[in-house]
Design an enzyme around this catalytic site. Structure first.
Site, PDB file in Angstrom:
ATOM      1  N   PRO A 156      -6.360   2.649  -5.023  1.00  0.00           N
ATOM      2  CA  PRO A 156      -6.927   1.404  -5.193  1.00  0.00           C
ATOM      3  C   PRO A 156      -5.716   1.010  -4.315  1.00  0.00           C
ATOM      4  O   PRO A 156      -4.336   1.332  -5.214  1.00  0.00           O
ATOM      5  CB  PRO A 156      -6.538   1.455  -6.569  1.00  0.00           C
ATOM      6  N   ASP A 194      -6.556  -1.610  -7.312  1.00  0.00           N
ATOM      7  CA  ASP A 194      -5.694  -1.377  -8.091  1.00  0.00           C
ATOM      8  C   ASP A 194      -5.017  -2.797  -9.174  1.00  0.00           C
ATOM      9  O   ASP A 194      -4.905  -3.716  -8.253  1.00  0.00           O
ATOM     10  CB  ASP A 194      -4.241  -0.527  -7.825  1.00  0.00           C
ATOM     11  N   TRP A 204       0.790   3.898 -13.750  1.00  0.00           N
ATOM     12  CA  TRP A 204       0.168   5.104 -12.763  1.00  0.00           C
ATOM     13  C   TRP A 204      -0.730   5.571 -12.837  1.00  0.00           C
ATOM     14  O   TRP A 204      -1.166   6.612 -12.467  1.00  0.00           O
ATOM     15  CB  TRP A 204       1.874   6.097 -11.778  1.00  0.00           C
ATOM     16  N   GLN A 256       3.922   7.611  -2.186  1.00  0.00           N
ATOM     17  CA  GLN A 256       3.514   7.716  -3.170  1.00  0.00           C
ATOM     18  C   GLN A 256       3.259   9.490  -3.892  1.00  0.00           C
ATOM     19  O   GLN A 256       3.013   9.763  -4.779  1.00  0.00           O
ATOM     20  CB  GLN A 256       1.682   7.793  -2.919  1.00  0.00           C
ATOM     21  N   TRP A 268       1.073   8.426  -6.764  1.00  0.00           N
ATOM     22  CA  TRP A 268      -0.367   8.169  -6.912  1.00  0.00           C
ATOM     23  C   TRP A 268      -0.291   9.891  -6.766  1.00  0.00           C
ATOM     24  O   TRP A 268      -1.015  10.444  -7.916  1.00  0.00           O
ATOM     25  CB  TRP A 268      -1.189   7.474  -6.038  1.00  0.00           C
ATOM     26  N   LYS A 288      12.822  -1.914   9.091  1.00  0.00           N
ATOM     27  CA  LYS A 288      11.444  -2.220   7.873  1.00  0.00           C
ATOM     28  C   LYS A 288      10.392  -3.385   8.427  1.00  0.00           C
ATOM     29  O   LYS A 288      11.765  -4.327   8.606  1.00  0.00           O
ATOM     30  CB  LYS A 288      11.926  -1.957   6.558  1.00  0.00           C
ATOM     31  N   LYS A 301       7.738  -9.599   5.929  1.00  0.00           N
ATOM     32  CA  LYS A 301       7.143 -10.973   6.473  1.00  0.00           C
ATOM     33  C   LYS A 301       8.885 -11.629   6.051  1.00  0.00           C
ATOM     34  O   LYS A 301       8.909 -13.190   6.901  1.00  0.00           O
ATOM     35  CB  LYS A 301       6.488 -11.344   5.408  1.00  0.00           C
TER      36      LYS A 301
END
Length: 1101
Positions: free
Chosen positions: A48, A87, A575, A611, A615, A648, A651
């Site tokens: 999610p 999530d 988590w 993750q 996750w 990387k 914004k």
RNA sequence: GGGCUUGUAGCUCAGGUGGUUAGAGCGCUACACUGAUAAUGUAGAGGUCCGUGGUUCGAGUCCACGCAGGCCCA
């Protein structure tokens, strides 16, 4: 429909919009699931996302990977349900809300109520849901958005509670210590984000100390360890070294007591503690009080050799059992400062705690009034009474009230004591950055606090074992990153002291001796009823009771002995929320048992490699602990999407790519295809927008061109594929070749998708379309499409190209779902060969083995090589391709090659514009052969003699070559022995044809006859004229079918003859009804052919 | 500091089990083609295969130690 759609220009972004509408109008996604009802299932779990931020281009990457395999498996006949999810809990949302409300954590419950705060979180977390849904649609990610699971929902939380209860009942949920930042002045623990507030880290000067830990059983050997918190030394319980770090034992003197000592420290740290000027001073010459202290290295060893070394307790206030006071290996040890040896205190450092647990080192604790183990510093920051010399002192001077602070701080007093005891090697002020409580502005302590844990370590072996059954892409993430993590597992700290999250369903009695874990809403109601009966609560909770704080905190339960029980204030780690999605998305075990059983474990999941410990870990752990099963069988851990320079994206820096803009400009297919084809998903992708453009031009542009070419002529001839397929045997060499390649491709692509290798699939499809279909098959067969009448040969060409395009649409559909849908429907609208309404409802193609002909594929390869060589000869001789030549000659050393070339001779002739292909064999007697040792073969047979043999073979003359060819073997005499070479040990090729212009590549050699006869010259002129007329036709804007009359002013004899002799050819090629050579004409146009100037006129009929 | 990972042409990437002349696409240069034409073909230039050692008859490929970038963890 009667006609194939023809397009003026490719509009890939519009294709995206049109197809999206088509899918919506016809419910294609829903059908792709519902039509497979009853088929075997392929289960995919959606990790999610959180909708409190806007999606980035990396989400397009991750979701493309997910989408590809779900679509592929659908085409393979599986039913692939994919429930979306959100999530919704956790710190990021909370921080965002704090910021927006202009409050801090401590204001929650004061300036705003917990109720209001959580309400705000609930709204904020779904703020960008619409934007996410929009991207999901536009990029073509098929996932069920209508009925997603949402982690804050009551049913979802209820499942979590049932899981926690199961763990609790198995005795896997316990309360224990963890080291956390703690502010004694404020009396509260600080979360990591609170330490990240501006101003918390301040430069302060502390008393730092290098302590001498005496090695057990020695007179004066000491291990040196440095600390900036001398007050933790009475709590020392171990020393850590770096396994690979080099340490030295140095003979020297203590600068305070002048006693001789041997000290151990890292080699890299020598300069910090020993004055180089003392290097030449002799140990024997040292006198107490000398400024320059001599030293001498007497031993050196690696850290791992020190493991297990025992030492004596430095400040023995509280005795400990072994294995305390032992040297251990710590992965956190550096040689950047200190001595390269770290003092460990289980109660005052996170690393220390972890390492102590790992090595089973007991920590330094004392008993409080209740008999509970507590550290030597109380919660106010004072030493306990057991530290007799300094009992009651605050460990930091800042903790005293104004004026009350002693002149000498605890650190200083300890330093003095150690100096006197010959236990301090060096004491100095050290300035460093240290966190302070943002509220009290006093230094933070790292202090053990209570937390709830899941005892994952108890299942370590099983976790490791089952992990080995999971197919990880890439494998290294599973074995290394994830596998190693499991090997060094610590218990899972579940507790979070926040507000917006799943509450821990544990109630504890006032005397802390009784606990209850609640596993369902029904059970909660039951317990509440008992509490109401006992008079602790007024009313039963309502049916729509919100399980979040603050409501759940108001519930008081009654213990078995009749005491009041209050909920533990903790929330659980978010988590856990996401790791529980396989069960909670179906509200299992309260509902949907059948669905759950069918959809667990997942066949496939995919998320970012970040993750791994998120996750992937929680999914795996919960599945193993609760179901003794894996949660997923296949997993792709994709890498990062970086900007084109490898930085990387952010914004803030402005180098982030807006996925909406990219899709709007290039369309979703090119975006997806670029990301998948450029690098393997598990490697980082340097996202260069120009690369998307390149994919669009090279792949989609070519595919579009090929389709348009097909549509143009198929429409003219009325090809609708109504007739039966023409048997393979009646199709041309090139038809059979491309069909062979196509069926080979189907197998390869099926294999690649099946192995979770999307990049290989994308690249193979791209190469097939660009190189084989477009640049070779279509180019060589162009004339079959537009020339002559609509006969079987033409039909074969249409059918062949149609099959290629249709198959590409199907095998490329998982990666480029929009354009392939367009291609499929454009083709099928006329042919009606397929039943399915959408390419995504079709079955994945199955290779027709009968079409696969490897010999043919090799032949074509040979034709391409020969053509390429001939072109290069033409270039060398400066003879343009339009000028026909009489022949090329190819030396053939065996019959097989001759047959191969003969089979494709026509192709070669038309491709390179020569009249014939001839062969030269041994019998011609003019070939010069070349021999090369086959290193692989002789290397295996003769090993070290390779060099000698190779040298000998390279010396061979034509006679030797003839011998081995005739006998199939050759006895080669080396210095001392004779070895027998077989024909396979050498490679023989033709080197030269005396007197000819030759070129060769590998074993293939081509000679070109460059003599241009009068006849060839004339034909060349005729071809040139055709070319000029065609250009003129184009300039005049004529249509392909328009007929013309051509007049040419009389020129020199060669030209005139050429025009006369090739009149028929010229007329046919240019759609001319007449070609006349005349004395004078009007409206002439001047054209140039080589050195000639011709006057011609063209008129339309 | 640890685990994992990447390093090959200007750029993006291929290079089973070691085999002697390291490839592709894009870009660049030149030429050609012109009934797919906002296309296409051919050729050319362009490499210390990150470095240093080692194993081997032979290393881009295997091993060791480094260097540089990335991710995760401390």
């Amino acid at each position: 429909m009667n006609k194939y759609n023809e397009y003026k220009k490719p509009e890939f972004a519009k294709v995206g919009e049109d197809i999206l509408q088509f899918w919506k109008d016809n419910g294609i996604f829903e059908k792709s699931v519902s039509e497979k009802e009853g088929n075997p299932t392929f289960t995919f779990f959606e990790g999610p996302p959180s909708a409190n931020g806007t999606p980035g281009i990396h989400h397009v990457m991750a979701r493309t990977v997910k989408d590809i395999f779900c679509r592929y498996k659908t085409q393979k006949g599986f039913q692939v349900k994919r429930k979306g999810g959100w999530d919704t809990h956790g710190l990021p949302v909370e921080l965002q809300v704090e910021k927006e409300l202009g409050i801090k954590k401590e204001d929650i419950g004061k300036k705003v109520t917990v109720d209001e705060y959580n309400q705000k979180c609930r709204e904020t977390v779904m703020r960008y849901k619409d934007i996410w849904d929009d991207l999901t649609e536009k990029m073509g990610y098929w996932v069920d958005l209508k009925d997603p699971y949402i982690t804050f929902e009551r049913e979802y939380i209820e499942t979590l509670w049932s899981m926690l209860k199961k763990l609790y009942d198995k005795d896997l949920l316990y309360k224990g210590y963890t080291i956390q930042p703690y502010s004694p002045a404020a009396g509260t623990g600080l979360s990591s984000h609170e330490l990240n507030q501006p101003g918390t880290y301040q430069n302060i000067k502390d008393t730092s100390l290098v302590a001498q830990f005496k090695v057990s059983g020695t007179d004066n050997d000491y291990i040196l360890a440095w600390t900036t918190t001398p007050w933790t030394l009475p709590a020392n319980n171990g020393l850590a070294v770096g396994a690979g770090v080099e340490y030295l034992k140095v003979k020297t003197f203590n600068q305070y007591t002048f006693e001789p000592i041997n000290v151990i420290l890292a080699k890299d740290r020598m300069n910090a503690y020993f004055n180089p000027k003392a290097k030449d001073v002799k140990i024997e010459d040292y006198k107490a009080g000398d400024k320059l202290i001599p030293f001498e290295v007497i031993d050196s060893f690696k850290g791992r050799e020190m493991e297990g070394m025992d030492y004596e307790q430095l400040m023995p206030y509280i005795p400990l059992e072994k294995p305390a006071f032992t040297v251990v290996i710590g992965d956190f040890v550096t040689t950047e400062d200190g001595t390269g040896i770290v003092h460990i205190s289980k109660t005052f450092g996170a690393d220390d705690f972890r390492t102590s647990v790992q090595y089973d080192l007991p920590g330094v604790f004392v008993k409080d009034e209740e008999g509970k183990d507590v550290p030597i510093v109380d919660k106010q920051g004072r030493y306990v009474k057991e530290i007799t010399d300094f009992a009651g002192m605050y460990v930091k001077n800042q903790y005293y009230k104004d004026e009350e602070a002693p002149g000498k701080s605890l650190d200083v007093q300890i330093s003095i004591k150690l100096k006197e005891e010959n236990k301090a090697f060096k004491v100095e002020k050290y300035e460093h950055s240290y966190p302070h409580c943002w509220r009290t502005d006093k230094p933070v302590l790292y202090y053990p606090l209570d937390s709830w844990f899941i005892k994952t370590t108890e299942y370590k072996d099983r976790l490791v074992e089952l992990n080995k059954t999971i197919n990880w892409k890439p494998a290294s993430t599973g074995e290394g990153r994830f596998g190693n993590w499991l090997e060094n597992l610590v218990d899972w700290n579940l507790s979070r002291s926040r507000y917006w999250g799943t509450p821990l369903p544990i109630w504890v009695s006032e005397d802390k001796k009784e606990q209850k874990c609640i596993g369902s809403i029904a059970e909660l109601k039951e317990e509440v009823q008992k509490s109401v009966d006992a008079g602790y609560m007024q009313d039963q909770i309502s049916d729509d009771f919100d399980l979040h704080r603050p409501y759940v905190d108001d519930i008081i339960l009654v213990s078995d002995s009749g005491q009041k029980m209050f909920r533990e204030k903790d929330l659980i780690d978010v988590w856990f929320d996401s790791g529980a999605m396989p069960y909670a998305q179906w509200h299992y075990p309260f509902e949907n048992d059948d669905i759950f059983q069918k959809s667990f474990p997942a066949d496939f999941i995919a998320e970012g490699v970040d993750q791994t410990r998120g996750w992937f870990f929680t999914l795996h752990t919960l599945a193993v602990m609760l179901h003794d099963n894996v949660a997923f069988k296949n997993v792709i851990a994709n890498g990062l999407v970086l900007d084109k320079s490898g930085n990387k994206m952010s914004k803030r820096l402005g180098n982030a790519i807006d996925p909406f803009e990219t899709i709007a400009e290039y369309g979703p297919d090119a975006t997806r295809w670029y990301m998948i084809s450029n690098a393997n998903p598990w490697d980082n992708l340097k996202f260069n927008i120009e690369g998307v453009g390149e994919v669009q031009r090279r792949f989609f542009g070519t595919l579009y061109n090929t389709y348009n070419f097909f549509a143009l002529y198929a429409n003219l001839d009325g090809f609708k594929f109504e007739e039966d397929a023409i048997p393979l045997s009646e199709r041309t060499e090139s038809d059979r070749w491309i069909l062979s390649r196509l069926n080979t491709l189907i197998k390869s692509i099926d294999g690649a998708y099946n192995d979770y290798e999307p990049t290989k699939a994308a690249r193979m499809i791209m190469d097939f379309v660009a190189d084989e279909v477009s640049n070779w098959y279509v180019r060589l067969n162009r004339k079959r499409f537009w020339k002559g009448e609509y006969n079987n040969d033409k039909r074969a060409a249409y059918q062949t190209l149609y099959t290629c395009l249709m198959t590409v649409a199907k095998i490329g559909a998982p990666i480029a779902p929009f354009y392939m849908e367009r291609l499929y429907n454009d083709l099928n609208a006329v042919s009606n060969q397929e039943q399915a309404q959408s390419v995504h409802l079709t079955d994945f193609p199955v290779a027709d083995e009968a079409c696969i002909n490897t010999a043919l594929e090799e032949q074509m390869q040979l034709a391409q090589t020969v053509s390429s060589l001939t072109h290069s000869l033409r270039k060398k001789e400066k003879i343009k391709v339009r000028q026909p030549l009489s022949k090329i000659m190819i030396p053939v050393l065996d019959e097989a090659t001759r047959h191969h070339v003969e089979a494709v001779a026509d192709l070669i002739k038309s491709e390179v514009n020569v009249k014939s292909v001839e062969f030269l064999d041994d019998t011609s007697g003019i070939l010069v052969k070349k021999i090369k040792p086959n290193f692989r073969s002789i290397g295996q047979k003769f090993g070290p003699k390779v060099k000698l043999i190779a040298a000998a073979v390279n010396q061979w003359g034509q006679d030797d070559i003839a011998t081995i060819e005739r006998d199939g073997q050759y006895d080669l005499t080396l210095d001392a022995e004779t070895v027998q070479l077989a024909i396979d040990d050498v490679e023989i090729s033709s080197e030269d044809i005396p007197g000819w212009s030759v070129a060769s590549e590998g074993k293939t050699t081509v000679a070109l006859d460059i003599t241009i006869s009068e006849e060839l010259r004339q034909e060349g002129i005729a071809r040139d004229l055709v070319n000029r007329v065609q250009n003129q036709r184009k300039d005049m804007g004529l249509d392909v079918q328009d007929k013309i009359d051509v007049k040419v002013v009389k020129n020199e004899e060669l030209i005139n003859s050429a025009l006369a002799n090739y009149k028929e050819y010229i007329c046919e090629e240019t759609q001319a009804l007449s070609l006349d050579v005349v004395d004078i004409i009007e409206n002439t146009h001047t054209i140039e052919i080589d050195d000639w100037t011709l006057e011609i006129s063209i008129t339309v009929r």
